[in-house]
Design an enzyme around this catalytic site. Structure first.
Site, PDB file in Angstrom:
ATOM      1  N   HIS A  50      35.339  30.444  37.562  1.00  0.00           N
ATOM      2  CA  HIS A  50      36.418  31.446  37.865  1.00  0.00           C
ATOM      3  C   HIS A  50      37.719  30.695  37.745  1.00  0.00           C
ATOM      4  O   HIS A  50      38.124  29.476  38.551  1.00  0.00           O
ATOM      5  CB  HIS A  50      36.317  31.646  39.401  1.00  0.00           C
ATOM      6  CG  HIS A  50      37.562  32.314  39.979  1.00  0.00           C
ATOM      7  ND1 HIS A  50      37.677  33.806  40.582  1.00  0.00           N
ATOM      8  CD2 HIS A  50      38.893  32.180  40.221  1.00  0.00           C
ATOM      9  CE1 HIS A  50      39.119  34.182  40.959  1.00  0.00           C
ATOM     10  NE2 HIS A  50      39.750  33.456  40.364  1.00  0.00           N
ATOM     11  N   HIS A  99      41.858  30.932  35.800  1.00  0.00           N
ATOM     12  CA  HIS A  99      43.189  30.788  35.514  1.00  0.00           C
ATOM     13  C   HIS A  99      43.704  29.366  34.504  1.00  0.00           C
ATOM     14  O   HIS A  99      44.460  28.307  34.609  1.00  0.00           O
ATOM     15  CB  HIS A  99      44.440  31.376  36.586  1.00  0.00           C
ATOM     16  CG  HIS A  99      43.907  31.681  37.269  1.00  0.00           C
ATOM     17  ND1 HIS A  99      44.116  33.256  37.927  1.00  0.00           N
ATOM     18  CD2 HIS A  99      43.002  32.178  38.391  1.00  0.00           C
ATOM     19  CE1 HIS A  99      43.184  33.954  38.428  1.00  0.00           C
ATOM     20  NE2 HIS A  99      42.841  33.192  39.616  1.00  0.00           N
ATOM     21  N   ARG A 131      46.487  30.766  32.465  1.00  0.00           N
ATOM     22  CA  ARG A 131      47.462  31.171  31.852  1.00  0.00           C
ATOM     23  C   ARG A 131      47.703  31.624  30.779  1.00  0.00           C
ATOM     24  O   ARG A 131      46.943  32.045  29.634  1.00  0.00           O
ATOM     25  CB  ARG A 131      48.764  30.288  32.424  1.00  0.00           C
ATOM     26  CG  ARG A 131      48.436  29.714  34.528  1.00  0.00           C
ATOM     27  CD  ARG A 131      48.288  31.101  35.441  1.00  0.00           C
ATOM     28  NE  ARG A 131      48.368  31.237  35.782  1.00  0.00           N
ATOM     29  CZ  ARG A 131      47.950  31.651  37.251  1.00  0.00           C
ATOM     30  NH1 ARG A 131      47.201  33.262  36.898  1.00  0.00           N
ATOM     31  NH2 ARG A 131      47.732  31.461  38.959  1.00  0.00           N
ATOM     32  N   ASN A 143      44.320  37.866  34.219  1.00  0.00           N
ATOM     33  CA  ASN A 143      45.463  38.337  35.160  1.00  0.00           C
ATOM     34  C   ASN A 143      46.875  37.905  34.864  1.00  0.00           C
ATOM     35  O   ASN A 143      47.260  37.199  35.010  1.00  0.00           O
ATOM     36  CB  ASN A 143      45.226  38.364  36.640  1.00  0.00           C
ATOM     37  CG  ASN A 143      45.799  37.146  37.030  1.00  0.00           C
ATOM     38  OD1 ASN A 143      44.472  35.973  36.171  1.00  0.00           O
ATOM     39  ND2 ASN A 143      45.560  36.879  38.298  1.00  0.00           N
ATOM     40  N   LYS A 184      36.499  42.197  35.433  1.00  0.00           N
ATOM     41  CA  LYS A 184      37.090  41.779  37.068  1.00  0.00           C
ATOM     42  C   LYS A 184      37.557  43.372  37.454  1.00  0.00           C
ATOM     43  O   LYS A 184      38.401  43.628  37.252  1.00  0.00           O
ATOM     44  CB  LYS A 184      38.013  41.038  36.656  1.00  0.00           C
ATOM     45  CG  LYS A 184      39.171  40.044  37.457  1.00  0.00           C
ATOM     46  CD  LYS A 184      38.450  39.129  38.187  1.00  0.00           C
ATOM     47  CE  LYS A 184      39.192  39.053  39.711  1.00  0.00           C
ATOM     48  NZ  LYS A 184      38.613  37.440  40.453  1.00  0.00           N
ATOM     49  N   HIS A 215      37.391  40.757  43.372  1.00  0.00           N
ATOM     50  CA  HIS A 215      38.191  39.937  44.342  1.00  0.00           C
ATOM     51  C   HIS A 215      38.201  41.076  45.691  1.00  0.00           C
ATOM     52  O   HIS A 215      39.055  42.223  45.736  1.00  0.00           O
ATOM     53  CB  HIS A 215      39.887  40.397  43.177  1.00  0.00           C
ATOM     54  CG  HIS A 215      40.805  39.579  44.335  1.00  0.00           C
ATOM     55  ND1 HIS A 215      41.111  38.046  44.089  1.00  0.00           N
ATOM     56  CD2 HIS A 215      41.012  39.617  45.921  1.00  0.00           C
ATOM     57  CE1 HIS A 215      41.760  37.974  45.118  1.00  0.00           C
ATOM     58  NE2 HIS A 215      42.074  39.104  46.250  1.00  0.00           N
ATOM     59  N   HIS A 244      35.461  33.823  45.277  1.00  0.00           N
ATOM     60  CA  HIS A 244      36.348  33.556  45.623  1.00  0.00           C
ATOM     61  C   HIS A 244      35.860  33.293  47.843  1.00  0.00           C
ATOM     62  O   HIS A 244      37.261  33.740  48.411  1.00  0.00           O
ATOM     63  CB  HIS A 244      37.438  32.219  45.393  1.00  0.00           C
ATOM     64  CG  HIS A 244      38.274  34.208  45.179  1.00  0.00           C
ATOM     65  ND1 HIS A 244      38.217  34.829  46.143  1.00  0.00           N
ATOM     66  CD2 HIS A 244      39.299  34.406  43.702  1.00  0.00           C
ATOM     67  CE1 HIS A 244      39.098  36.194  45.308  1.00  0.00           C
ATOM     68  NE2 HIS A 244      39.556  35.116  44.229  1.00  0.00           N
ATOM     69  N   LEU A 259      44.805  33.136  48.160  1.00  0.00           N
ATOM     70  CA  LEU A 259      44.568  34.203  47.820  1.00  0.00           C
ATOM     71  C   LEU A 259      43.077  33.810  47.301  1.00  0.00           C
ATOM     72  O   LEU A 259      42.940  33.771  46.739  1.00  0.00           O
ATOM     73  CB  LEU A 259      45.123  35.266  48.097  1.00  0.00           C
ATOM     74  CG  LEU A 259      46.313  35.345  48.644  1.00  0.00           C
ATOM     75  CD1 LEU A 259      47.041  36.525  47.724  1.00  0.00           C
ATOM     76  CD2 LEU A 259      46.184  35.371  49.527  1.00  0.00           C
ATOM     77  N   ASP A 293      39.491  28.205  40.874  1.00  0.00           N
ATOM     78  CA  ASP A 293      40.354  29.030  40.958  1.00  0.00           C
ATOM     79  C   ASP A 293      41.547  28.157  40.716  1.00  0.00           C
ATOM     80  O   ASP A 293      42.022  28.700  41.441  1.00  0.00           O
ATOM     81  CB  ASP A 293      40.641  30.080  42.863  1.00  0.00           C
ATOM     82  CG  ASP A 293      41.755  31.255  42.560  1.00  0.00           C
ATOM     83  OD1 ASP A 293      41.929  31.486  41.343  1.00  0.00           O
ATOM     84  OD2 ASP A 293      41.699  31.363  43.351  1.00  0.00           O
ATOM     85  N   ALA A 320      51.191  33.180  45.583  1.00  0.00           N
ATOM     86  CA  ALA A 320      49.386  32.536  46.007  1.00  0.00           C
ATOM     87  C   ALA A 320      49.022  31.741  44.556  1.00  0.00           C
ATOM     88  O   ALA A 320      49.050  32.425  43.353  1.00  0.00           O
ATOM     89  CB  ALA A 320      48.541  33.013  46.037  1.00  0.00           C
TER      90      ALA A 320
HETATM   91  C1  NCD Z   1      45.735  33.957  41.604  1.00  0.00           C
HETATM   92  C2  NCD Z   1      46.676  33.860  40.589  1.00  0.00           C
HETATM   93  O1  NCD Z   1      47.517  32.947  41.015  1.00  0.00           O
HETATM   94  O2  NCD Z   1      45.877  34.277  39.675  1.00  0.00           O
HETATM   95  N1  NCD Z   1      45.853  32.987  42.903  1.00  0.00           N
HETATM   96  C3  NCD Z   1      45.283  32.629  44.126  1.00  0.00           C
HETATM   97  O3  NCD Z   1      45.965  33.061  45.339  1.00  0.00           O
HETATM   98  N2  NCD Z   1      44.099  32.848  43.788  1.00  0.00           N
HETATM   99  C4  NCD Z   1      45.230  35.128  41.139  1.00  0.00           C
HETATM  100  C5  NCD Z   1      43.643  35.160  42.359  1.00  0.00           C
HETATM  101  O4  NCD Z   1      42.530  34.846  41.774  1.00  0.00           O
HETATM  102  O5  NCD Z   1      43.659  35.201  43.653  1.00  0.00           O
HETATM  103 ZN    ZN Z   2      42.125  33.352  40.742  1.00  0.00          ZN
END
Ligand code: NCD
Ligand code: ZN
Length: 276
Positions: free
Chosen positions: A14, A16, A18, A42, A111, A148, A186, A231, A259, A275
């Site tokens: 998991h 991100h 970006r 996302n 997702k 999620h 998560h 989150l 995450d 978050a």
């Molecule tokens: C994540 C994000 O910033 O893309 N934020 C987080 O608090 N974990 C999104 C997610 O996985 O919930």
């Molecule tokens: Zn995430």
């Protein structure tokens, strides 16, 4: 006597990465540590189609090549790091997109963000009833649903969002789609750990280091600590203990998902800090 300890290169289930400048800034950090990574969709706008996933995959490989050229990663890491792509499920995702994504092979999971549950989740799913066609297609072809797992109802206490999700969304969904592969992502609660431990072999979970290291006190020690705000939000110590037991208990269906979800510092250290 000499002994050798071999640490296998881990996978991150998991992540991100970006996009744009941020992607360029963070991709090397993951490639240095991990072999494969499930890349979250996302973005703005979200990665909702197989074509968008293919284009994003291309941008990640390009950023990796730039990191290699800049000497930020070695040739082995650049060659070995595999971004595994995901699709962002919306109320309008056609079953045909699922079938196509699976047939092409690049997309490894779909997702589910409940609409509004987290960063860039506004285009997420408003009601499971609206994605039945997509879930049926996933069940047929074996493409996992990455969840999620939080409800967003205003009357539910923030710290109960995950626990309530199990009863209100996950249990009915598992009854309706018993052959669907599901990753509860998560996880942060004892209830989620118990649910996954007792579920059949089609259900797995990811756990972050953040939720193994800290409980919710970390958010408020000496003042509000925005960098500890991710989150699903940190929970009580008893939940952290349950996650530790799940992560170290030898159960085959709990996995690491970091995450890692970077935001610009000024957006974290903000009156309405984000978050991640
Ligand atoms: C994540 C994000 O910033 O893309 N934020 C987080 O608090 N974990 C999104 C997610 O996985 O919930
Ligand atoms: Zn995430």
């Amino acid at each position: 006597m000499t002994s050798t300890l071999t640490l296998r290169r881990p996978d991150d289930w998991h992540l991100h990465l970006r996009d744009g400048d941020a992607l360029r800034a963070v991709v090397a950090a993951s490639a240095r540590q991990f072999a494969r990574a499930i890349v979250m969709p996302n973005l703005k706008p979200p990665v909702t189609t197989p074509a968008a996933a293919r284009a994003y995959h291309g941008r990640i490989l390009q950023a990796l090549a730039q990191a290699r050229a800049a000497g930020e990663i070695d040739a082995l890491a650049a060659a070995e790091f595999q971004p595994l792509m995901t699709l962002y499920l919306t109320d309008n995702t056609p079953a045909a997109d699922i079938v196509q994504a699976h047939a092409e092979g690049l997309v490894k999971g779909v997702k589910l963000y409940p609409a509004g549950a987290t960063t860039n989740a506004d285009a997420g799913v408003t009601d499971i009833a609206r994605v039945r066609g997509a879930l049926e297609a996933m069940q047929r072809c074996g493409l996992p649903l990455l969840v999620h797992g939080e409800v967003t109802d205003a009357d539910i206490d923030l710290f109960d969002r995950e626990r309530v999700f199990i009863d209100r969304v996950l249990l009915p969904m598992r009854r309706d789609f018993p052959g669907l592969k599901v990753v509860f992502e998560h996880i942060t609660t004892r209830e989620a750990a118990q649910y996954v431990a007792q579920a059949d072999e089609l259900t797995a979970a990811t756990i972050t280091a953040h939720h193994l290291l800290y409980n919710r006190n970390a958010l408020f020690i000496g003042g509000v600590r925005p960098h500890w705000y991710c989150l699903p939000v940190l929970k009580r110590e008893q939940h952290r203990q349950a996650l530790m037991a799940a992560a170290t208990g030898g159960h085959p269906r709990f996995f690491l998902g970091t995450d890692s979800a970077p935001h610009a510092r000024h957006l974290k250290e903000h009156a309405c800090g984000c978050a991640g």
